[in-house]
Design a protein around this motif. Structure first.
Motif, mmCIF file in Angstrom:
data_model
loop_
_atom_site.group_PDB
_atom_site.id
_atom_site.type_symbol
_atom_site.label_atom_id
_atom_site.label_comp_id
_atom_site.label_asym_id
_atom_site.label_seq_id
_atom_site.Cartn_x
_atom_site.Cartn_y
_atom_site.Cartn_z
ATOM 1 N N GLY A 29 6.598 -25.340 -31.278
ATOM 2 C CA GLY A 29 7.579 -24.506 -30.594
ATOM 3 C C GLY A 29 6.927 -23.347 -29.855
ATOM 4 N N LYS A 30 5.827 -22.861 -30.361
ATOM 5 C CA LYS A 30 5.120 -21.753 -29.710
ATOM 6 C C LYS A 30 4.628 -22.181 -28.328
ATOM 7 C CE LYS A 30 2.882 -18.846 -32.382
ATOM 8 N NZ LYS A 30 1.896 -18.208 -33.246
ATOM 9 N N HIS A 31 4.151 -23.408 -28.255
ATOM 10 C CA HIS A 31 3.690 -23.962 -26.980
ATOM 11 C C HIS A 31 4.863 -24.113 -26.016
ATOM 12 C CE1 HIS A 31 1.893 -27.608 -24.694
ATOM 13 N NE2 HIS A 31 1.416 -26.499 -24.175
ATOM 14 N N SER A 69 16.618 -20.343 -24.624
ATOM 15 C CA SER A 69 17.334 -20.338 -25.909
ATOM 16 C C SER A 69 16.472 -21.047 -26.950
ATOM 17 C CB SER A 69 18.686 -21.044 -25.742
ATOM 18 O OG SER A 69 19.377 -21.056 -26.966
ATOM 19 N N ASP A 70 15.887 -20.243 -27.823
ATOM 20 C CA ASP A 70 14.989 -20.777 -28.855
ATOM 21 C C ASP A 70 15.837 -21.105 -30.079
ATOM 22 O OD1 ASP A 70 13.160 -21.232 -30.864
ATOM 23 O OD2 ASP A 70 11.851 -19.564 -30.322
ATOM 24 N N GLU A 71 16.044 -22.411 -30.291
ATOM 25 C CA GLU A 71 16.988 -22.854 -31.327
ATOM 26 C C GLU A 71 16.264 -23.493 -32.512
ATOM 27 O OE1 GLU A 71 19.949 -25.117 -29.084
ATOM 28 O OE2 GLU A 71 20.363 -23.364 -27.829
ATOM 29 N N ILE A 72 15.067 -23.010 -32.779
ATOM 30 C CA ILE A 72 14.216 -23.645 -33.790
ATOM 31 C C ILE A 72 14.792 -23.541 -35.211
ATOM 32 C CG2 ILE A 72 12.648 -21.706 -34.299
ATOM 33 C CD1 ILE A 72 10.401 -24.067 -33.796
ATOM 34 N N TYR A 73 15.664 -22.524 -35.453
ATOM 35 C CA TYR A 73 16.268 -22.385 -36.793
ATOM 36 C C TYR A 73 17.703 -22.944 -36.836
ATOM 37 C CZ TYR A 73 12.276 -19.385 -37.788
ATOM 38 O OH TYR A 73 11.005 -18.910 -37.974
ATOM 39 N N LEU A 78 10.124 -29.231 -34.660
ATOM 40 C CA LEU A 78 10.282 -29.854 -35.971
ATOM 41 C C LEU A 78 9.718 -29.012 -37.109
ATOM 42 C CD1 LEU A 78 10.249 -32.303 -33.754
ATOM 43 C CD2 LEU A 78 10.341 -33.659 -35.833
ATOM 44 N N SER A 79 8.995 -27.938 -36.755
ATOM 45 C CA SER A 79 8.273 -27.147 -37.758
ATOM 46 C C SER A 79 9.151 -26.676 -38.904
ATOM 47 C CB SER A 79 7.638 -25.919 -37.108
ATOM 48 O OG SER A 79 6.678 -26.316 -36.182
ATOM 49 N N LYS A 80 10.263 -26.032 -38.557
ATOM 50 C CA LYS A 80 11.072 -25.378 -39.589
ATOM 51 C C LYS A 80 12.068 -26.361 -40.199
ATOM 52 C CE LYS A 80 9.143 -21.715 -37.634
ATOM 53 N NZ LYS A 80 8.225 -20.748 -38.149
ATOM 54 N N TRP A 135 2.224 -30.027 -38.079
ATOM 55 C CA TRP A 135 2.193 -31.224 -37.245
ATOM 56 C C TRP A 135 2.200 -30.886 -35.759
ATOM 57 C CZ3 TRP A 135 3.122 -36.370 -39.377
ATOM 58 C CH2 TRP A 135 3.227 -36.382 -40.775
ATOM 59 N N ARG A 136 2.616 -29.684 -35.440
ATOM 60 C CA ARG A 136 2.658 -29.155 -34.088
ATOM 61 C C ARG A 136 3.525 -29.980 -33.146
ATOM 62 N NH1 ARG A 136 3.122 -25.467 -35.139
ATOM 63 N NH2 ARG A 136 2.580 -24.449 -33.198
ATOM 64 N N LEU A 137 4.811 -29.901 -33.360
ATOM 65 C CA LEU A 137 5.767 -30.624 -32.522
ATOM 66 C C LEU A 137 6.928 -29.715 -32.131
ATOM 67 C CD1 LEU A 137 5.823 -33.894 -34.620
ATOM 68 C CD2 LEU A 137 5.146 -33.808 -32.209
ATOM 69 N N GLY A 138 7.056 -29.485 -30.850
ATOM 70 C CA GLY A 138 8.199 -28.745 -30.331
ATOM 71 C C GLY A 138 8.698 -29.480 -29.101
HETATM 72 C C1 LIG Z 1 11.610 -17.935 -33.394
HETATM 73 C C2 LIG Z 1 10.485 -18.902 -33.442
HETATM 74 N N1 LIG Z 1 10.299 -19.724 -32.417
HETATM 75 C C3 LIG Z 1 9.299 -20.606 -32.391
HETATM 76 C C4 LIG Z 1 8.416 -20.692 -33.436
HETATM 77 C C5 LIG Z 1 7.285 -21.670 -33.304
HETATM 78 O O1 LIG Z 1 7.108 -22.555 -34.289
HETATM 79 P P1 LIG Z 1 5.973 -23.657 -34.191
HETATM 80 O O2 LIG Z 1 5.038 -23.290 -33.109
HETATM 81 O O3 LIG Z 1 5.342 -23.666 -35.517
HETATM 82 O O4 LIG Z 1 6.686 -24.946 -33.894
HETATM 83 C C6 LIG Z 1 8.546 -19.833 -34.532
HETATM 84 C C7 LIG Z 1 7.577 -19.829 -35.641
HETATM 85 O O5 LIG Z 1 7.431 -18.931 -36.418
HETATM 86 C C8 LIG Z 1 9.617 -18.925 -34.544
HETATM 87 O O6 LIG Z 1 9.812 -18.078 -35.565
#
Ligand SMILES: Cc1ncc(COP(=O)(O)O)c(C=O)c1O
Length: 416
Positions: A120-122, A222-226, A256-258, A265-268
């Motif tokens: 997701g960071k990428h 829109s960062d919907e990772i959670y 997929l991280s959270k 696994w590094r998948l966003g």
């Molecule tokens: C708000 C938010 N977005 C994105 C990420 C990125 O997660 P990752 O790069 O591990 O997929 C994180 C990780 O801490 C996060 O807190």
């Protein structure tokens, strides 16, 4: 000291001493060193000395990746899925993501509107590189995840922070957004549920923000990772699903991280308007190429039929911990905690203690507070300052109930 001129002067001894014979770019120099690192490093030092430190710093689930996902990766490896794939991801995974976004989020994207990223960071970094130009302004509600301002800076953009506080559960208001939008505003970042506080906008609150954006040139990231980690009667809605206007100005980021406990696994992934996604695909072609091949096959399995049960197991446990940690923090002297409605963090306001002296150390802000708590009570938390809120500290409840209880007992005793 002089190193002479020419290569002859470059003795092996000098190289081994770590002499740097090149410059560091202005771009890299501008990236802030992690303000949380001091606490993390010190916690590690104390642990190495045999001291029993309770860590509330983790930004990742404490559960292992579910077996059905690992098995899919092993199967892919055995089948020789070990070579390059299309840089934006294998068609089957993009199709699986498109299906997920359509059935769960009400968003209809074609495969070329989806890029699988390396975490997701990428996704955040690449999305900003694809949309922002030098001089553009990014509207960033605080508290914010520490990566956003750095990624914006790397794209040459400036950041306008939109302050919030506990009176509005750390969420921006439509009026505040309206006043903040200026001629250079190019992007609004939304992260709901949020890191660092698990704050979640209601569908109506998002609808009101979307209305303000109509007729402007402001894109939404829109960062919907959670998304899947929500508690109580919290409702999640994708920003892009609010209206046609919102759909056309939004990049939906997820990963997929959270959700699947797959941080390593590094998948966003990113979905959005085709021109921007094509630009992201071009950048990815030359930056990283494809996400790890066998991990992509595991991602298809992760989102498959066993997904709901695997997520629910974790979610229920997180919900229990969220409730417990909030109640315990609220019972502590001088601590105010807004209940997290998602994610796995509490972000209490501890500023009532600023100005006090603990064990000879005067507390002037969240950095001192975190330092003193670590040194004197052996509890590691993350200071709020790097998240844009110096009144607060972040405690992750992605650790066992036993650790949570022990850490909160120590903190309560220390504050009392
Ligand atoms: C708000 C938010 N977005 C994105 C990420 C990125 O997660 P990752 O790069 O591990 O997929 C994180 C990780 O801490 C996060 O807190």
């Amino acid at each position: 000291m002089s190193y002479g001129t020419g290569l002859a002067a470059l003795t092996a001894e000098r190289i081994w001493k770590g002499v740097c014979l090149m410059k560091v770019s202005q771009r890299a120099k501008a990236v802030a060193p992690s303000a949380t690192l001091a606490v993390t490093n010190r916690a590690k030092e104390l642990k190495d000395q045999g001291i029993d430190v309770v860590g509330f710093g983790a930004g990742e689930p404490d559960f292992d990746t579910p077996d059905y996902i690992k098995e899919a990766a092993i199967k892919a490896l055995k089948e020789g899925k070990t070579k390059y794939t299309p840089a934006s991801g294998i068609p089957e995974l993009r199709a699986a993501i498109a299906k997920k976004l359509e059935t769960e989020n009400g968003l209809k994207y074609k495969p070329e509107q989806i890029v699988v990223n390396i975490g997701g960071k990428h996704s955040v970094y690449e999305a900003m590189q694809a949309v922002l130009d030098p001089g553009d302004e990014v509207l960033l509600p605080a508290p914010y995840w520490v990566t956003y301002p750095e990624a914006a800076g790397l794209a040459g953009a400036t950041v306008k922070v939109l302050e919030t506080d506990k009176s509005n559960s750390y969420k921006i208001t439509p009026d505040q957004l309206k006043k903040a939008i200026g001629p250079k505003s190019a992007m609004l970042i939304l992260n709901s549920p949020s890191n660092p506080g698990g704050f979640t906008y209601t569908p109506d609150e998002l609808r009101a923000l979307a209305k303000v954006l109509e007729g402007t040139n402001v894109a939404v990231m829109s960062d919907e990772i959670y998304e899947k980690l929500i508690y109580g009667d919290t409702k999640f809605i994708s920003f892009a699903a609010l209206s046609e206007d919102a759909f056309n100005r939004t990049l939906t980021l997820n990963g997929l991280s959270k959700t699947y406990s797959m941080t390593g696994w590094r998948l966003g992934y990113t979905a959005g308007p085709v021109d921007v996604l094509k630009a992201m695909a071009r950048l990815q072609d030359h930056m990283t190429s494809n996400p790890v091949t066998f991990a992509q096959y595991a991602a298809i399995a992760a989102m498959g039929p066993q997904s709901a049960e695997a997520i629910e197991k974790m979610r229920i446990e997180f919900e229990k911990r969220a409730r417990y940690m909030t109640d315990r923090l609220r019972a502590m002297k001088g601590v105010e905690c807004t209940e997290p409605t998602g994610a796995f963090y509490c972000f209490p306001d501890v500023s009532a203690h600023y100005g006090r002296t603990f064990g000879g150390l005067k507390i002037t802000g969240s950095m001192d507070f975190a330092k003193a708590l670590l040194e004197q009570a052996n509890v590691a938390v993350v200071p709020g300052l790097p998240f844009g809120c110096d009144k607060n500290i972040r405690l992750s409840f992605a650790t066992s109930m036993a650790q949570i209880t022990k850490g909160l007992d120590r903190m309560e005793k220390w504050l009392g």
